[in-house]
Scaffold this motif. Structure first.
Motif, mmCIF file in Angstrom:
data_model
loop_
_atom_site.group_PDB
_atom_site.id
_atom_site.type_symbol
_atom_site.label_atom_id
_atom_site.label_comp_id
_atom_site.label_asym_id
_atom_site.label_seq_id
_atom_site.Cartn_x
_atom_site.Cartn_y
_atom_site.Cartn_z
ATOM 1 N N ALA A 52 0.825 -1.208 0.000
ATOM 2 C CA ALA A 52 0.000 0.000 0.000
ATOM 3 C C ALA A 52 0.857 1.256 0.000
ATOM 4 N N THR A 53 2.011 1.189 0.671
ATOM 5 C CA THR A 53 2.878 2.365 0.704
ATOM 6 C C THR A 53 3.415 2.697 -0.682
ATOM 7 N N LEU A 54 3.446 1.689 -1.563
ATOM 8 C CA LEU A 54 3.885 1.932 -2.932
ATOM 9 C C LEU A 54 2.902 2.856 -3.645
ATOM 10 N N MET A 55 1.608 2.622 -3.416
ATOM 11 C CA MET A 55 0.583 3.463 -4.045
ATOM 12 C C MET A 55 0.715 4.916 -3.579
ATOM 13 N N TRP A 56 0.839 5.080 -2.296
ATOM 14 C CA TRP A 56 0.944 6.427 -1.722
ATOM 15 C C TRP A 56 2.288 7.056 -2.062
ATOM 16 N N GLY A 57 3.362 6.304 -1.890
ATOM 17 C CA GLY A 57 4.684 6.883 -2.050
ATOM 18 C C GLY A 57 5.019 7.249 -3.480
ATOM 19 N N VAL A 58 4.718 6.358 -4.429
ATOM 20 C CA VAL A 58 5.080 6.635 -5.816
ATOM 21 C C VAL A 58 4.221 7.763 -6.391
ATOM 22 N N LEU A 59 2.915 7.724 -6.132
ATOM 23 C CA LEU A 59 2.062 8.816 -6.621
ATOM 24 C C LEU A 59 2.471 10.143 -6.002
ATOM 25 N N GLY A 60 2.716 10.124 -4.680
ATOM 26 C CA GLY A 60 3.140 11.347 -4.017
ATOM 27 C C GLY A 60 4.468 11.848 -4.553
ATOM 28 N N ALA A 61 5.407 10.917 -4.787
ATOM 29 C CA ALA A 61 6.710 11.299 -5.320
ATOM 30 C C ALA A 61 6.591 11.904 -6.714
#
Length: 411
Positions: A52-61
């Motif tokens: 789930a952190t991939l969804m948040w982290g990559v989009l946010g990045a």
């Protein structure tokens, strides 16, 4: 020092609270405590939950440079307030996450779309413009917000989980943003007017601050060194933080012990923030950062296996915190020193992106190693190497550029 802090202390304090209660530390301090209950209730493995952190982290990045550009164009106050409100609404709504793995990922993706403006990408620009000689310390104080979060939020969230189940953790965590941070952001957070800027802050002929454009910055080696170093270090750190509670329990200790270790991580972040920020103002920053990045490599060694004593685990948690305290200081401070402030938001956004991506991918890989091998040792071994390489790379940054170099304009 007195004059800079006399003028800018309100902004630093508001930015500290904004950092503490925004989307940078809150999700990473809530997820470790709900992973176990979610695994027990839904049957998802740790790799799936961590992804789930991939969804948040990559989009946010990916959106960090966009939000940084908004800050340069429209001002940090407007961007920060709107993004913080969006973060509060979306993160609180995690209470309604269904027993459906794609839904879990959709919620995190929504967070990535709206919340990156409530991170240091926004808050650090204003602080950097209020300070010059003591910018490292001021940014370090601002970033203490993440340490405060790691010290207090896990215990509050653990209380909420015991009271209302794991779902209650999400709206409980947003209480701090709504009732603590927002009043001070609305009252005190803003950029300085030209006459309020430090007298030593270099300004261009048009009255604006000096600084390279994003295109100019990307043509220099310093940009790419910072980017690669940030990626390597965040790749090592992100999963170690998210899975810290699980590592502690693998050594035979309780969830309460894990919360204590998380607080020790927070103490390390606090020491790293203030100590490194103070040293950055007085010495060549890469020379300070390199030995600081060797400390978490030691921590990863201590966390291997299943029989480490609790005092050594506490010490390892503290050193991991030092890594977090140093890394975000590195990005914020060195962006201003090597590229100036004129286009700080966009450049910092691009350099923050690998931090977000590395921190997002890392927990999933830590989880995969745990699921497939039964321990975190393989990933911790990789992290030892990456911390050392990422820190050593900073030594190639070279001397700080002068005013003439930062005043170059695109043709």
């Amino acid at each position: 020092m007195a004059s800079e802090f006399k003028k800018g202390w309100k902004v630093v304090f508001a930015a500290l609270l904004a950092t503490a209660c925004g989307a940078s530390p809150i999700p990473f301090n809530v997820l470790p405590l709900v992973m176990g209950p979610i695994h027990d209730e839904f049957g998802w493995d740790y790799t799936q939950i961590s992804a789930a952190t991939l969804m948040w982290g990559v989009l946010g990045a990916m959106l960090a440079p966009v939000y940084g550009g908004f800050c340069d164009r429209f001002g940090v106050r407007r961007v920060g307030i709107l993004s913080m409100l969006a973060f509060i609404l979306v993160f609180a709504s995690f209470y309604f996450v269904p027993d459906w793995l794609p839904g879990w990922y959709m919620w995190w993706a929504a967070l990535g779309l709206v919340a990156i403006g409530s991170t240091p990408v926004t808050w650090s620009r204003a602080v950097a413009m209020w300070f010059d000689r003591h910018r490292g310390l001021a940014l370090g104080i601002m970033l203490l917000g993440t340490s405060a979060t790691a010290m207090f939020v896990p215990h509050f969230v653990n209380f909420a989980i015991n009271l209302g189940g794991w779902r209650a953790a999400f709206p409980a965590a947003t209480v701090f943003a709504l009732f603590l941070a927002m009043p001070f952001i609305l009252a005190w957070f803003r950029e300085p007017r030209p006459e309020e800027r430090p007298a030593t802050l270099e300004q261009a002929a048009d009255g604006d601050v000096v600084g390279l454009s994003l295109r100019q910055a990307m043509h220099g080696r310093q940009f790419w060194i910072l980017l690669v170093s940030t990626l390597l270090i965040s790749f090592s750190y992100g999963g170690a933080h998210i899975h810290m509670a699980q590592m502690v329990e693998l050594h035979g200790f309780t969830a309460g012990d894990a919360a204590t270790v998380m607080s020790c991580v927070a103490l390390g972040i606090l020491i790293g923030r203030l100590g490194i920020g103070y040293l950055f103002d007085r010495f060549w920053a890469p020379g300070v950062a390199f030995p600081a990045m060797l400390l978490p490599a030691i921590a990863c060694y201590l966390l291997m296996g299943t029989s480490t004593s609790f005092p050594l685990i506490l010490f390892g948690g503290f050193l991991i915190g030092v890594a977090a305290g140093t890394e975000t200081d590195i990005v914020a401070f060195m962006t201003a020193r090597y590229f100036g402030l004129r286009h700080y938001g966009r450049i910092y956004g691009f350099l923050y992106a690998p931090f977000g991506i590395g921190s997002a991918i890392s927990p999933m890989l830590y989880g995969y190693v745990r699921d497939t091998t039964g321990s975190y040792d393989l990933m911790l071994t990789v992290a030892v190497v990456l911390f050392a390489i990422g820190g050593a790379a900073l030594l190639a940054l070279g001397r700080y550029p002068g005013r003439e170099q930062l005043s170059r304009r695109d043709v």
